[in-house]
Write an enzyme that holds these catalytic residues in place. Structure first.
Site, PDB file in Angstrom:
ATOM      1  N   CYS A   1       1.108   0.841 -12.751  1.00 31.73           N
ATOM      2  CA  CYS A   1       0.714   2.125 -12.137  1.00 31.73           C
ATOM      3  C   CYS A   1       1.702   3.244 -12.422  1.00 31.73           C
ATOM      4  O   CYS A   1       1.408   4.411 -12.143  1.00 31.73           O
ATOM      5  CB  CYS A   1       0.518   1.948 -10.635  1.00 31.73           C
TER       6      CYS A   1
ATOM      7  N   HIS B   1       0.950   9.018  -7.269  1.00 28.58           N
ATOM      8  CA  HIS B   1       0.012   7.968  -7.682  1.00 28.58           C
ATOM      9  C   HIS B   1      -0.904   7.613  -6.512  1.00 28.58           C
ATOM     10  O   HIS B   1      -0.446   7.385  -5.389  1.00 28.58           O
ATOM     11  CB  HIS B   1       0.812   6.751  -8.136  1.00 28.58           C
TER      12      HIS B   1
ATOM     13  N   ASN C   1      -7.926   3.650  -6.902  1.00 33.79           N
ATOM     14  CA  ASN C   1      -6.701   3.531  -7.702  1.00 33.79           C
ATOM     15  C   ASN C   1      -7.092   3.280  -9.159  1.00 33.79           C
ATOM     16  O   ASN C   1      -7.526   2.187  -9.508  1.00 33.79           O
ATOM     17  CB  ASN C   1      -5.860   2.383  -7.143  1.00 33.79           C
TER      18      ASN C   1
HETATM   19  O1  UT7 Z   1      -1.063   0.810  -7.387  1.00 32.94           O
HETATM   20  C1  UT7 Z   1      -0.090  -0.167  -7.510  1.00 32.94           C
HETATM   21  C2  UT7 Z   1       0.443  -0.672  -6.300  1.00 32.94           C
HETATM   22  N1  UT7 Z   1      -0.522  -1.126  -5.333  1.00 32.94           N
HETATM   23  C3  UT7 Z   1      -0.430  -0.660  -4.114  1.00 32.94           C
HETATM   24  O2  UT7 Z   1       0.370   0.209  -3.860  1.00 32.94           O
HETATM   25  C4  UT7 Z   1      -1.279  -1.299  -3.048  1.00 32.94           C
HETATM   26  C5  UT7 Z   1      -0.429  -1.620  -1.847  1.00 32.94           C
HETATM   27  N2  UT7 Z   1      -1.095  -2.342  -0.785  1.00 32.94           N
HETATM   28  C6  UT7 Z   1      -2.103  -1.807  -0.053  1.00 32.94           C
HETATM   29  O3  UT7 Z   1      -2.580  -0.726  -0.320  1.00 32.94           O
HETATM   30  C7  UT7 Z   1      -2.576  -2.569   1.162  1.00 32.94           C
HETATM   31  O4  UT7 Z   1      -1.692  -3.645   1.394  1.00 32.94           O
HETATM   32  C8  UT7 Z   1      -4.030  -3.101   1.065  1.00 32.94           C
HETATM   33  C9  UT7 Z   1      -4.998  -1.945   1.101  1.00 32.94           C
HETATM   34  C10 UT7 Z   1      -4.199  -3.892  -0.223  1.00 32.94           C
HETATM   35  C11 UT7 Z   1      -4.299  -4.019   2.245  1.00 32.94           C
HETATM   36  O5  UT7 Z   1      -4.057  -3.324   3.477  1.00 32.94           O
HETATM   37  P1  UT7 Z   1      -3.166  -3.995   4.614  1.00 32.94           P
HETATM   38  O6  UT7 Z   1      -3.156  -3.050   5.732  1.00 32.94           O
HETATM   39  O7  UT7 Z   1      -1.835  -4.350   4.004  1.00 32.94           O
HETATM   40  O8  UT7 Z   1      -3.996  -5.258   4.992  1.00 32.94           O
HETATM   41  P2  UT7 Z   1      -3.592  -6.813   4.961  1.00 32.94           P
HETATM   42  O9  UT7 Z   1      -3.612  -7.325   3.575  1.00 32.94           O
HETATM   43  O10 UT7 Z   1      -2.364  -7.040   5.766  1.00 32.94           O
HETATM   44  O11 UT7 Z   1      -4.787  -7.403   5.770  1.00 32.94           O
HETATM   45  C12 UT7 Z   1      -5.024  -7.100   7.153  1.00 32.94           C
HETATM   46  C13 UT7 Z   1      -6.290  -7.803   7.588  1.00 32.94           C
HETATM   47  C14 UT7 Z   1      -6.305  -9.286   7.242  1.00 32.94           C
HETATM   48  O12 UT7 Z   1      -7.026  -9.957   8.268  1.00 32.94           O
HETATM   49  P3  UT7 Z   1      -6.253 -10.762   9.426  1.00 32.94           P
HETATM   50  O13 UT7 Z   1      -5.414 -11.774   8.722  1.00 32.94           O
HETATM   51  O14 UT7 Z   1      -5.435  -9.714  10.128  1.00 32.94           O
HETATM   52  O15 UT7 Z   1      -7.356 -11.306  10.245  1.00 32.94           O
HETATM   53  C15 UT7 Z   1      -7.106  -9.327   5.966  1.00 32.94           C
HETATM   54  O16 UT7 Z   1      -7.729 -10.567   5.738  1.00 32.94           O
HETATM   55  O17 UT7 Z   1      -7.411  -7.222   6.922  1.00 32.94           O
HETATM   56  C16 UT7 Z   1      -8.133  -8.225   6.215  1.00 32.94           C
HETATM   57  N3  UT7 Z   1      -8.670  -7.668   4.975  1.00 32.94           N
HETATM   58  C17 UT7 Z   1      -9.830  -7.018   4.929  1.00 32.94           C
HETATM   59  N4  UT7 Z   1     -10.772  -6.767   5.860  1.00 32.94           N
HETATM   60  C18 UT7 Z   1     -11.857  -6.074   5.484  1.00 32.94           C
HETATM   61  C19 UT7 Z   1      -8.082  -7.639   3.750  1.00 32.94           C
HETATM   62  N5  UT7 Z   1      -8.883  -6.991   2.886  1.00 32.94           N
HETATM   63  C20 UT7 Z   1      -9.974  -6.603   3.601  1.00 32.94           C
HETATM   64  C21 UT7 Z   1     -11.144  -5.893   3.257  1.00 32.94           C
HETATM   65  N6  UT7 Z   1     -12.063  -5.643   4.219  1.00 32.94           N
HETATM   66  N7  UT7 Z   1     -11.380  -5.435   2.000  1.00 32.94           N
END
Ligand code: UT7
Length: 333
Positions: A116, A256, A286
């Site tokens: 990225c 970004h 993204n």
């Molecule tokens: O561009 C290069 C670099 N990339 C980035 O900068 C991306 C960085 N990361 C992120 O943007 C975020 O971490 C994400 C958007 C990928 C995820 O958001 P988060 O707030 O970190 O969520 P998480 O992975 O901690 O998941 C929280 C909850 C989980 O459920 P439980 O365990 O709390 O019950 C996940 O299973 O949300 C759940 N979850 C979803 N729910 C609905 C994960 N993905 C989804 C989804 N829809 N698509």
């Protein structure tokens, strides 16, 4: 003779027609519009659907948009860099094919991959060539067909990424406008948290790895998120301090577009008002190497000669940094 700096003098962009909305994703994986919007800021992304069309298709379209807007003779371009994490193929560069297709027959070409941060690093390379006086017209294209490495059964990644391309032209400037400063860093220990593992020289793509979805991008979102928030903001602050810039003298933050919350955190760290923060993640998601040039293209008509712009990125590798650039022209639009 005054010092030569490297200015952006034209912009172009292209996104595919197909719009993948949060509502469509709800029918594909266990997710919902409210979760995606509140956690990422994304509403829709563009996907290149046509078989046989890859990143070069996007790059060519963005370059052609720039060429026609600028009225540029492609034979004058001396170097074409394609910043991408999803090249058309291995060993033969996407930039070479792109340059031939747009008629840049007097250019040398290469691809740059820093995930990225590819476009940000590309800005550093293109600017250095211009500042050295060696070349006078460099086309830097950020293009990615992320849909080629996204698993549309994995809700952790398929909601984030989209396809697109943007292009900028770098030319010499003798008014002190253009590229001013950079702070770029990498930390290879971060690669385990964000990668498309298989198909590279260390990890063969076999029937077994294909069955496990080894061809797709994987990320441990939370770890990447934490590192992105800290490092993008840190690099931005360093560039501001080194150049005696304050929230009042910064006109724009072009960060970004990975997650609205990461961009907001960077803006908050330097206390920047919302109207100075470029944002289009809701439209494209993204797009990896394309996010920054797509931002410049969307905001081009609002940019004024002399505006202080801070570019910032964080991506897989890990690779990150910030660049300070003074905008060089008033848009005719
Ligand atoms: O561009 C290069 C670099 N990339 C980035 O900068 C991306 C960085 N990361 C992120 O943007 C975020 O971490 C994400 C958007 C990928 C995820 O958001 P988060 O707030 O970190 O969520 P998480 O992975 O901690 O998941 C929280 C909850 C989980 O459920 P439980 O365990 O709390 O019950 C996940 O299973 O949300 C759940 N979850 C979803 N729910 C609905 C994960 N993905 C989804 C989804 N829809 N698509």
């Amino acid at each position: 003779m005054s010092k030569i700096s490297a200015a952006i003098t034209a912009v172009g962009a292209y996104v595919p027609e197909y719009v993948l909305t949060n509502q469509i994703l709800e029918t594909m994986v266990d997710t919902n519009d409210e979760w995606i919007t509140s956690r990422t800021g994304i509403k829709e992304r563009r996907i290149l659907k046509e078989d046989g069309k890859g990143t070069s298709f996007l790059a060519i379209k963005a370059a052609q948009d720039l060429i026609s807007k600028k009225g540029l003779d492609p034979k004058e371009i001396e170097l074409v860099i394609v910043a991408t994490a999803t090249p058309d193929m291995k060993a033969a560069s996407t930039a070479s094919f792109t340059a031939s297709e747009i008629g840049a027959t007097n250019a040398f070409t290469f691809d740059m991959d820093a995930a990225c941060s590819s476009f940000l690093y590309g800005m550093s390379v293109a600017s250095s060539y211009i500042e050295s006086g060696r070349y006078k017209k460099i086309l830097l294209i950020g293009a990615d067909k992320m849909s080629s490495i996204v698993n549309y059964k994995d809700r952790a990644t398929c909601i984030i990424f989209g396809d697109g391309a943007g292009a900028v032209l770098f030319e010499p400037n003798e008014e002190g406008l253009g590229f001013q400063d950079e702070y770029l860093r990498s930390d290879g220990t971060g690669r385990e948290f964000l990668q498309a593992t298989y198909g590279g020289s260390s990890f063969a793509l076999t029937n077994e790895t294909l069955e496990k979805g080894g061809q797709y991008a994987f990320q441990e979102g939370k770890t990447v998120f934490k590192n992105a928030v800290f490092n993008m903001a840190d690099a931005t602050v360093k560039v501001l301090e080194r150049n005696n810039l304050t929230k009042d003298t910064v006109d724009w933050l072009a960060a970004h577009q990975a997650n609205k919350r990461i961009i907001d955190a960077t803006a908050k760290r330097i206390d920047l008002e919302d109207h100075k923060v470029m944002m289009n993640i809701h439209k494209y998601g993204n797009t990896t190497s394309a996010t920054i040039p797509l931002l410049i293209n969307d905001y081009e008509s609002q940019l004024k000669k002399g505006d202080n712009i801070i570019f910032a990125a964080f991506g897989g590798g890990f690779n990150w940094g910030a660049i300070y650039l003074k905008w060089a022209y008033n848009s005719k639009n």
